[in-house]
Design a protein around this motif. Structure first.
Motif, short mmCIF file in Angstrom:
data_model
loop_
_atom_site.label_atom_id
_atom_site.label_comp_id
_atom_site.label_asym_id
_atom_site.label_seq_id
_atom_site.Cartn_x
_atom_site.Cartn_y
_atom_site.Cartn_z
N GLY A 55 3.77 1.88 9.58
CA GLY A 55 3.23 2.08 8.23
C GLY A 55 3.02 0.77 7.50
O GLY A 55 2.01 0.58 6.81
N VAL A 56 3.97 -0.15 7.65
CA VAL A 56 3.84 -1.46 7.01
C VAL A 56 2.64 -2.21 7.60
O VAL A 56 1.85 -2.82 6.87
CB VAL A 56 5.14 -2.28 7.16
N ILE A 57 2.46 -2.13 8.90
CA ILE A 57 1.31 -2.77 9.55
C ILE A 57 0.01 -2.16 9.02
O ILE A 57 -0.96 -2.87 8.75
CB ILE A 57 1.41 -2.66 11.09
N LEU A 58 -0.01 -0.85 8.85
CA LEU A 58 -1.18 -0.17 8.32
C LEU A 58 -1.48 -0.61 6.88
O LEU A 58 -2.64 -0.85 6.53
CB LEU A 58 -0.96 1.34 8.38
N ILE A 59 -0.45 -0.77 6.08
CA ILE A 59 -0.63 -1.23 4.70
C ILE A 59 -1.20 -2.66 4.69
O ILE A 59 -2.10 -2.97 3.91
CB ILE A 59 0.68 -1.13 3.91
N PHE A 60 -0.68 -3.52 5.56
CA PHE A 60 -1.23 -4.87 5.67
C PHE A 60 -2.69 -4.83 6.10
O PHE A 60 -3.51 -5.61 5.61
CB PHE A 60 -0.42 -5.73 6.66
N ASN A 61 -3.04 -3.95 7.02
CA ASN A 61 -4.42 -3.81 7.46
C ASN A 61 -5.32 -3.47 6.28
O ASN A 61 -6.37 -4.08 6.09
CB ASN A 61 -4.52 -2.75 8.56
N ILE A 62 -4.91 -2.50 5.49
CA ILE A 62 -5.70 -2.11 4.32
C ILE A 62 -5.81 -3.28 3.35
O ILE A 62 -6.89 -3.58 2.82
CB ILE A 62 -5.07 -0.88 3.62
N GLY A 63 -4.70 -3.95 3.12
CA GLY A 63 -4.70 -5.07 2.18
C GLY A 63 -5.60 -6.21 2.61
O GLY A 63 -6.38 -6.74 1.81
N ILE A 64 -5.54 -6.58 3.87
CA ILE A 64 -6.30 -7.73 4.37
C ILE A 64 -7.78 -7.41 4.51
O ILE A 64 -8.64 -8.23 4.15
CB ILE A 64 -5.72 -8.22 5.71
N PHE A 65 -8.10 -6.25 5.04
CA PHE A 65 -9.49 -5.97 5.39
C PHE A 65 -10.28 -5.19 4.35
O PHE A 65 -11.51 -5.15 4.42
CB PHE A 65 -9.56 -5.27 6.75
N VAL A 66 -9.61 -4.58 3.38
CA VAL A 66 -10.33 -3.82 2.36
C VAL A 66 -10.04 -4.37 0.96
O VAL A 66 -10.95 -4.73 0.23
CB VAL A 66 -9.98 -2.31 2.42
N VAL A 67 -8.77 -4.46 0.60
CA VAL A 67 -8.41 -4.85 -0.77
C VAL A 67 -8.70 -6.32 -1.04
O VAL A 67 -9.29 -6.65 -2.08
CB VAL A 67 -6.93 -4.51 -1.06
N LEU A 68 -8.29 -7.21 -0.15
CA LEU A 68 -8.48 -8.65 -0.39
C LEU A 68 -9.95 -9.03 -0.58
O LEU A 68 -10.28 -9.70 -1.56
CB LEU A 68 -7.84 -9.47 0.73
N PRO A 69 -10.87 -8.62 0.31
CA PRO A 69 -12.28 -8.97 0.07
C PRO A 69 -12.83 -8.39 -1.23
O PRO A 69 -13.60 -9.03 -1.93
CB PRO A 69 -13.00 -8.39 1.29
N TRP A 70 -12.41 -7.16 -1.57
CA TRP A 70 -12.85 -6.56 -2.83
C TRP A 70 -12.30 -7.37 -4.00
O TRP A 70 -13.02 -7.67 -4.96
CB TRP A 70 -12.37 -5.11 -2.91
#
Length: 168
Positions: A55-70
């Motif tokens: 779950g933590v890895i999944l949250i990092f994935n969302i953060g790096i690839f979706v939230v950060l660029p936005w």
């Protein structure tokens, strides 16, 4: 921004969560979580610990690839190092850069999710059977991921490098 990669990303994210929810009750309390080169399990973790880390890895994935660029576009973060920085981060082209960057990062996130989903599925299958990971499938996933990363990097830097300003 093209909504297609973002839609695919969130559909795949939902599928990943459903996949985990489907297998969770079927798995033993202790999971083989690391495998040696031959595919044989050589380390274990509790089921809850395994899913917390996932779950933590999944949250990092969302953060790096979706939230950060936005967030970079939303808050006008321009402290990035890209080829032809003066050209791409010029006020006339910065929106084009952000759209390109967000799309590229979203596609990277999609492939990251696919790779993670494939490996997680192999781990689940191994834990429901003889605790031997299918190395052939794992190496296929890893090879495909490696090829994607190389192609992604080449296309990313090719695009940013080709539209350079003309020298006068």
């Amino acid at each position: 921004m093209n909504k297609l990669p973002l839609n695919i990303y969130f559909i795949l994210l939902g599928f990943t969560l459903m996949h985990s929810a489907y297998y969770y009750p079927q798995l033993p309390d202790w999971l083989a979580s690391h495998f040696e080169g031959s595919g044989k399990a050589d380390n274990w973790s509790s089921k809850q610990g395994f899913f917390i880390v996932s779950g933590v890895i999944l949250i990092f994935n969302i953060g790096i690839f979706v939230v950060l660029p936005w967030a970079m576009q939303r808050f006008g973060i321009v402290k990035v190092n890209v080829p032809n920085k003066a050209y791409w981060l010029d006020p006339e082209r910065i929106d084009e850069f952000y759209v390109y960057f967000r799309n590229k990062m979203c596609w990277f996130g999609i492939v990251n999710l696919l790779f993670g989903l494939g490996v997680m599925h192999l781990v689940f299958i191994a834990n429901l059977g003889d605790q031997i990971l299918d190395n052939r499938a794992f190496l296929s996933f890893l090879g495909g991921y490696f090829v994607f990363v190389i192609l992604w990097l080449v296309s990313f830097f090719w695009k940013l490098g080709k539209d350079r300003p003309k020298k006068v």
